[in-house]
Design a protein around this motif. Sequence first.
Motif, mmCIF file in Angstrom:
data_model
loop_
_atom_site.group_PDB
_atom_site.id
_atom_site.type_symbol
_atom_site.label_atom_id
_atom_site.label_comp_id
_atom_site.label_asym_id
_atom_site.label_seq_id
_atom_site.Cartn_x
_atom_site.Cartn_y
_atom_site.Cartn_z
ATOM 1 N N GLU A 101 0.827 -1.210 0.000
ATOM 2 C CA GLU A 101 0.000 0.000 0.000
ATOM 3 C C GLU A 101 0.865 1.266 0.000
ATOM 4 O OE1 GLU A 101 -3.790 -0.344 2.499
ATOM 5 O OE2 GLU A 101 -2.389 -1.685 3.555
ATOM 6 N N LEU A 106 -0.507 4.773 1.116
ATOM 7 C CA LEU A 106 -1.086 5.019 2.428
ATOM 8 C C LEU A 106 -0.309 6.123 3.137
ATOM 9 C CD1 LEU A 106 -3.171 4.171 4.585
ATOM 10 C CD2 LEU A 106 -1.482 2.533 5.432
ATOM 11 N N ARG A 107 -1.030 7.108 3.601
ATOM 12 C CA ARG A 107 -0.418 8.300 4.205
ATOM 13 C C ARG A 107 0.125 7.971 5.595
ATOM 14 N NH1 ARG A 107 -2.066 12.610 7.395
ATOM 15 N NH2 ARG A 107 -1.332 14.676 6.728
ATOM 16 N N LYS A 132 1.187 -2.289 8.293
ATOM 17 C CA LYS A 132 0.079 -2.264 7.327
ATOM 18 C C LYS A 132 -0.632 -3.620 7.281
ATOM 19 C CE LYS A 132 2.107 1.342 4.397
ATOM 20 N NZ LYS A 132 2.719 1.682 3.094
ATOM 21 N N THR A 136 -2.912 -4.274 10.302
ATOM 22 C CA THR A 136 -4.105 -3.422 10.434
ATOM 23 C C THR A 136 -4.994 -3.459 9.197
ATOM 24 O OG1 THR A 136 -2.876 -1.490 9.620
ATOM 25 C CG2 THR A 136 -2.923 -1.846 12.009
ATOM 26 N N ALA A 137 -4.710 -4.341 8.269
ATOM 27 C CA ALA A 137 -5.445 -4.364 7.000
ATOM 28 C C ALA A 137 -6.939 -4.603 7.202
ATOM 29 C CB ALA A 137 -4.866 -5.433 6.078
ATOM 30 N N HIS A 138 -7.318 -5.252 8.303
ATOM 31 C CA HIS A 138 -8.721 -5.578 8.555
ATOM 32 C C HIS A 138 -9.491 -4.429 9.207
ATOM 33 C CE1 HIS A 138 -6.672 -6.155 12.353
ATOM 34 N NE2 HIS A 138 -7.840 -6.122 12.974
ATOM 35 N N PRO A 173 -11.141 -0.591 9.897
ATOM 36 C CA PRO A 173 -11.803 0.424 9.062
ATOM 37 C C PRO A 173 -10.816 1.502 8.628
ATOM 38 C CG PRO A 173 -13.085 -0.030 11.043
ATOM 39 C CD PRO A 173 -11.772 -0.717 11.222
ATOM 40 N N ASP A 174 -11.129 2.153 7.529
ATOM 41 C CA ASP A 174 -10.238 3.176 6.981
ATOM 42 C C ASP A 174 -9.967 4.290 7.989
ATOM 43 O OD1 ASP A 174 -10.067 1.786 4.624
ATOM 44 O OD2 ASP A 174 -11.493 3.049 3.538
ATOM 45 N N ARG A 175 -10.988 4.693 8.736
ATOM 46 C CA ARG A 175 -10.792 5.793 9.680
ATOM 47 C C ARG A 175 -9.798 5.421 10.767
ATOM 48 N NH1 ARG A 175 -11.564 7.307 14.557
ATOM 49 N NH2 ARG A 175 -11.850 9.525 15.088
ATOM 50 N N ARG A 227 -7.389 3.228 10.601
ATOM 51 C CA ARG A 227 -6.044 3.161 10.031
ATOM 52 C C ARG A 227 -5.481 4.556 9.791
ATOM 53 N NH1 ARG A 227 -4.956 -0.252 5.134
ATOM 54 N NH2 ARG A 227 -3.141 -1.091 6.218
ATOM 55 N N ALA A 228 -6.343 5.477 9.360
ATOM 56 C CA ALA A 228 -5.882 6.849 9.139
ATOM 57 C C ALA A 228 -5.375 7.471 10.435
ATOM 58 C CB ALA A 228 -7.008 7.688 8.545
#
Length: 344
Positions: free
Chosen positions: A32, A35-36, A318, A321-323, A325-327, A329-330
């Motif tokens: 990824e 990914l920021r 990464k 934490t792939a599972h 939610p996007d928030r 992980r952000a």
Amino acid sequence: MKMSVASAPNEMPAHPPVRPDWLDRVHEEAVEPDLRIVDSHHHLWRKPDALYLSQDYVSDVARHNVVSSVFAECRTCYRSDGPEEFAPLGETAFVLEQSSHARTGHATRVAAAIIGYADLMRGSAAGDVLDEHMRVAGEAFRGIRNIAAWHPDARIKPSSIARPPEKLLYDATFRAGFQALAERGLTFDTYVLYGQLGDVRDLALAFPHASIVIDHTGGPMGLSTSDATVFSAWEAGLQDVARCQNVSIKIGGFGMPVMGAGFPGGSLPPTSDELARTIAPYVTRCIDLFGADRCMFESNFPVDKASYSYTVLWNAFKKLTAHLPDRARARLFGGTAEAVYGMS
């Protein structure tokens, strides 16, 4: 809480040397790559026997989308003249110069936030040093770190730069210095071992409006062993301190010898899959207990570079934490660090 002495028949070094040829035996592309990332903890230094400058850091992070970073004090480039308490201002000036240099040629904002050093054992007089840091670095200066890591076995040296007393965070003079820090709205980073997490909790309860950050996953030990006693003690201490909403935690530092993973002793450095398997229980419990809004990933480079490459480390984070939610992980990969350190 009594701490295990771990398996340390001989003196345990704080930081083994980096071996580039050994690291080059494992090559991975970034998972990824877009990914920021905000790296919440790394060092830069210019020492008589070692250099790690902004260009070295930029080279290490190149495969990942590291948009900015947080510099953590490491007692480099101190002033050699003037009052001793103001010597750490030399480090802040050095980091500002390195930060400016990096921004002219790379997208990464190296040391966008600076965590410097002021000795809080100077009591309220530490406020003068804090004010000078803020004057020199402006908004980039976000707080300080005082290392409090202590172990009853003198062979185990958690840090190469600090030898704090056993109960530093309880000391009345230290807390007078902490009050000066809190009054200025600055953050406080500390590195403790797992048996000292109660010390952090007590400090957090005494100063409920201060922002406190625990470095290096709360100092677990024995990562390569099956000793459930140490893990349980670390988990219990973490659970207690996580109830303090003014405490956040940095997840990382797994390459330090005191953690006990033993990566530098292998014939090959770990792959991201191997690293992820080793650190998974610790990463998972930190996120479970603190939540993504109070957890942030750190590289602890170049200290942890003795154990794995930057690409391997962040690939492991990464994958673990792939599972999520996007928030969430952000927040883990950048948002929490930006919020805690007031980075814009």
